[in-house]
Design a protein around this motif. Sequence first.
Motif, short mmCIF file in Angstrom:
data_model
loop_
_atom_site.label_atom_id
_atom_site.label_comp_id
_atom_site.label_asym_id
_atom_site.label_seq_id
_atom_site.Cartn_x
_atom_site.Cartn_y
_atom_site.Cartn_z
N LEU A 1 0.88 -1.17 0.00
CA LEU A 1 0.00 0.00 0.00
C LEU A 1 0.91 1.22 0.00
N THR A 2 0.93 1.94 -1.10
CA THR A 2 1.92 3.00 -1.22
C THR A 2 1.40 4.11 -2.11
N ARG A 3 2.33 4.91 -2.62
CA ARG A 3 1.97 5.95 -3.59
C ARG A 3 2.35 5.47 -4.96
N SER A 4 1.87 6.15 -5.96
CA SER A 4 2.19 5.79 -7.32
C SER A 4 3.71 5.75 -7.55
N THR A 5 4.20 4.66 -8.17
CA THR A 5 5.61 4.61 -8.59
C THR A 5 5.61 4.51 -10.11
N PRO A 6 6.09 5.52 -10.78
CA PRO A 6 5.87 5.57 -12.23
C PRO A 6 6.77 4.60 -12.99
N GLU A 7 6.18 3.58 -13.57
CA GLU A 7 6.90 2.71 -14.51
C GLU A 7 6.15 2.71 -15.84
N GLY A 8 5.29 3.68 -16.02
CA GLY A 8 4.66 3.83 -17.33
C GLY A 8 3.32 3.13 -17.50
N ALA A 9 2.82 2.46 -16.46
CA ALA A 9 1.51 1.81 -16.59
C ALA A 9 0.51 2.53 -15.69
N ARG A 10 -0.74 2.09 -15.78
CA ARG A 10 -1.78 2.62 -14.91
C ARG A 10 -1.64 1.98 -13.53
N ASP A 11 -2.01 2.72 -12.49
CA ASP A 11 -1.94 2.18 -11.12
C ASP A 11 -3.19 1.40 -10.76
N ARG B 1 0.56 -3.75 -12.32
CA ARG B 1 0.43 -2.76 -13.40
C ARG B 1 -0.90 -3.00 -14.11
N ASP B 2 -1.70 -1.97 -14.14
CA ASP B 2 -3.02 -2.09 -14.75
C ASP B 2 -2.90 -1.77 -16.23
N GLU B 3 -2.34 -2.71 -16.98
CA GLU B 3 -2.14 -2.47 -18.40
C GLU B 3 -3.27 -3.13 -19.17
N ASP B 4 -3.49 -2.62 -20.38
CA ASP B 4 -4.39 -3.37 -21.25
C ASP B 4 -3.66 -4.66 -21.53
N LEU B 5 -4.36 -5.77 -21.33
CA LEU B 5 -3.62 -7.03 -21.31
C LEU B 5 -3.26 -7.50 -22.71
N ALA C 1 -0.77 -9.29 -25.24
CA ALA C 1 0.10 -10.44 -25.21
C ALA C 1 0.08 -11.17 -23.87
N ASP C 2 1.26 -11.42 -23.35
CA ASP C 2 1.37 -12.31 -22.21
C ASP C 2 1.71 -11.50 -20.97
N ARG C 3 0.75 -10.72 -20.48
CA ARG C 3 0.98 -9.92 -19.28
C ARG C 3 0.06 -10.41 -18.19
N GLN C 4 0.42 -10.10 -16.96
CA GLN C 4 -0.42 -10.39 -15.81
C GLN C 4 -0.56 -9.09 -15.02
N PRO C 5 -1.73 -8.83 -14.45
CA PRO C 5 -1.89 -7.61 -13.67
C PRO C 5 -0.93 -7.57 -12.48
N GLU C 6 -0.64 -8.73 -11.89
CA GLU C 6 0.41 -8.77 -10.87
C GLU C 6 1.46 -9.77 -11.34
N PHE C 7 2.70 -9.39 -11.17
CA PHE C 7 3.78 -10.27 -11.60
C PHE C 7 4.94 -10.10 -10.62
N THR C 8 5.95 -10.93 -10.78
CA THR C 8 7.03 -10.94 -9.79
C THR C 8 8.35 -10.53 -10.41
N GLN C 9 9.06 -9.71 -9.68
CA GLN C 9 10.41 -9.32 -10.12
C GLN C 9 11.44 -9.81 -9.11
N LEU C 10 12.63 -10.12 -9.62
CA LEU C 10 13.78 -10.10 -8.74
C LEU C 10 14.27 -8.66 -8.82
N ASP C 11 14.16 -7.93 -7.72
CA ASP C 11 14.46 -6.51 -7.72
C ASP C 11 15.75 -6.29 -6.93
#
Length: 593
Positions: free
Chosen positions: A172-182, A224-228, A230-240
């Motif tokens: 639960l945070t503020r918007s972090t801009p990576e270019g998609a919808r929150d 990321r609330d992207e228009d889906l 290709a092969d995207r998921q609204p929630e996905f996992t990163q090694l950050d």
Amino acid sequence: MRTHYCAALRATDIEQTVTLCGWVDRRRDHGGVIFIDLRDRSGVVQIVSDPERTPASYSDAEKLRNEYVVRITGRVSGRPADSLNPKLPTGEIEIYADHIELLNAVHQQLPFQVASSDHETVREDLRLKYRYLDLRRDRMTQNLQLRHAVVKAMRRFLEDQEHFIEVETPILTRSTPEGARDYLVPSRVNPGEWYALPQSPQLFKQLLMVAGCDRYYQIARCFRDEDLRADRQPEFTQLDMEMSFMGQEEILALNEALLCHIFKTVKGVDLPRPFPRLTYAEAMDRYGCDRPDTRFGLELVDVSDTLKDCGFKVFSGAVKSGGMIKVLPIPGGDHISNMRIKPGGDLFTEATIAGAKGIAYIRVREGGEIDTIGAIKDNLTPEQKAALLTKTGAEPGTLLLFGAGDTATVNKSLDRLRQVVGAQLGMIDPDQVNLLWVTDFPMFEYNADEKRLEALHHPFTAPHPEDLADLATARAQAYDVIFNGIEIGGGSLRIYQRDVQEKVFATIGLSDEEAREKFGFLLDAFDYGTPPHGGIAYGLDRLVMLLAGEDSIRDVIAFPKTQQARSLLTDAPAGVADSQLKELYIASTYDPE
Ligand code: ASP
């Protein structure tokens, strides 16, 4: 409850009495002898019951059906020579069941066959609805275990060898801009205000560097609330990851070692190091894309200079209006018919999907002759023709496919054609692994809709120190890792000086007030002693998908959503009670009409 996993037993265990638990993968009744393949997450083992040798279990064995849950005690025996199964790790043995205990039955018709030996293809919507059954299947069990092995290899390398620590950052945070919808979450206790779910932990990991954490990583969920597409998921996992006091070279070297460790651990493959590198400019020039598949050649050739003055208006006009002319030379491409290149043909269609109006072509013949439509042939001087052949290195039998027009469309269409043709000509070795860095991305790209520059990576990326005079055209100290033409990770050195960060915000059209409002906490932090730092994030789902040889990230995520962002298992998203909305001071304006 049990002594072993099913697939752990071998010929060395013969004569042991063991107790196993699991599911009936399948049951075969061979007239008086019942065979049960017993399955748990490790695999299967064969259980035998017959009235003579195992009288106590026979009537229980008769009652078993597929997917019943059982506990079996019995003796490990060598299989008779004619029933050895070299395809199974447990294929040399079987277990005579002294005792079978039914732990649970199946009370409904199974929606599909679960048996690991069954290669029937099941509709994906059914698999997703009954995901717990789908995950019992061999392929998915393997995929989940591979995913675990990849994460474990990451943790071992980062923690044990490189002194990273894992830190959790807020969801639960503020918007972090990576270019998609929150994705937004209303706050009940702060009426009218909203949290955003993180598109990435970007700002927190930078703040951790300000905090002196030095080396951070996290297996992080991103939203990321992207228009889906290709092969995207609204929630996905990163090694950050984020690290302080390291320059780009050190960060790239550490990440090469990490990727090599992962490949070695989970695949047994030694990747050659260092990884090849291309700058963004080179990648665009030679492949027309910033994540080229370098397992095959078919490089593009810019012939703008050669043909800019030719009489064929499509070519000369492209250069005059600020675009380019580029060629995809296909050696031995003579057998690709004109039908495929002309309207209605598959290659034509590929080019138009990328925005091109069509494809011009030239066939190179013996003795420097060319074969093409009259409008091109009649409008090339002998010098232009000769220069074209020299520049493209085209031998007789080569097919030259042209893109002419604005640079982005030319690159996009030829990139597409290159990939299609490369695959069709069998130029791609599916077992080859090409990892590649692409570096020196531009800082910004123009957003025509919003009529402003926007950050290509994200606005916290540091500009190249040589390019500070003109930020708008500056290169970024950013890098992507490409795996056989697919981006698996990307990162950058970060801005750590307040004045540079403010300039970048101004360049993307953020006013001082807006910058303060949105990122004041970051700008303030820069004033309190921020170390130089940089980082990277990998798309874990994609990486595991590629390692598993799957085509979709849905096949390496335990509970994925569909392309419509729905969970067919839980049926989320779903409506909520009016009282819940009221508590949140929300009213829906959605009108199905
Ligand atoms: N936060 C970035 C991303 O999600 C990665 C990075 O710059 O480290 O793409």
